[in-house]
Scaffold this motif. Structure first.
Motif, PDB file in Angstrom:
ATOM      1  N   LEU A  22       0.826  -1.205   0.000  1.00 51.00           N
ATOM      2  CA  LEU A  22       0.000   0.000   0.000  1.00 51.00           C
ATOM      3  C   LEU A  22       0.859   1.254   0.000  1.00 51.00           C
ATOM      4  CD1 LEU A  22      -2.796  -1.173   2.466  1.00 51.00           C
ATOM      5  CD2 LEU A  22      -3.064  -0.701   0.018  1.00 51.00           C
ATOM      6  N   GLN A  27      -0.688   4.621  -0.946  1.00 51.47           N
ATOM      7  CA  GLN A  27      -1.863   4.545  -0.080  1.00 51.47           C
ATOM      8  C   GLN A  27      -1.451   4.059   1.308  1.00 51.47           C
ATOM      9  OE1 GLN A  27      -4.208   1.682  -2.186  1.00 51.47           O
ATOM     10  NE2 GLN A  27      -4.696   3.050  -3.855  1.00 51.47           N
ATOM     11  N   ILE A  29      -1.160   3.253   5.196  1.00 47.19           N
ATOM     12  CA  ILE A  29      -2.180   3.013   6.212  1.00 47.19           C
ATOM     13  C   ILE A  29      -1.474   2.655   7.512  1.00 47.19           C
ATOM     14  CG2 ILE A  29      -2.437   0.583   5.556  1.00 47.19           C
ATOM     15  CD1 ILE A  29      -5.439   0.830   6.287  1.00 47.19           C
TER      16      ILE A  29
END
Length: 112
Positions: A22, A27, A29
């Protein structure tokens, strides 16, 4: 039938791999957020398997609880952490949690 959904992580090692994927995809997280989402996804997958389809849903409540909700919105039951949070249960013993999640899903499906 192949789907494009990535496999749901089942271990802390797989969580770390997914976090790296990710991050690379832009992205990022937080680890605890990914674990919490993973627990929901695993419980939903076990429930779908036990019911032979997607009939009921797993809904987040808080750090310690997830609800099982029928298609009509009726609460069917809940899954509660064995410690101070679901995330810590997973971090402490991911394999035991997988067994607990599967057993909980089977109980809900069996009560239908």
């Amino acid at each position: 039938m192949m789907n494009n959904q990535p496999m749901i992580p089942e271990t802390m090692e797989q969580i770390r791999q997914r976090m790296a994927e990710l991050e690379q995809a832009g992205q990022p997280i937080a680890e605890d957020d990914l674990i919490y989402q993973t627990i929901q996804d695993l419980l939903q997958a076990y429930l779908d398997n036990a019911e032979e389809g997607h009939y009921d849903s797993v809904k987040p409540v808080d750090a310690k609880n997830l609800d099982f909700v029928s298609i009509t919105g009726r609460k069917l039951g809940e899954y509660q952490s064995h410690s101070d949070s679901l995330v810590n249960d997973f971090k402490t013993n991911d394999f035991k949690m997988l067994l607990d999640l599967e057993a909980a899903a089977n109980r809900i499906a069996g009560n239908r």
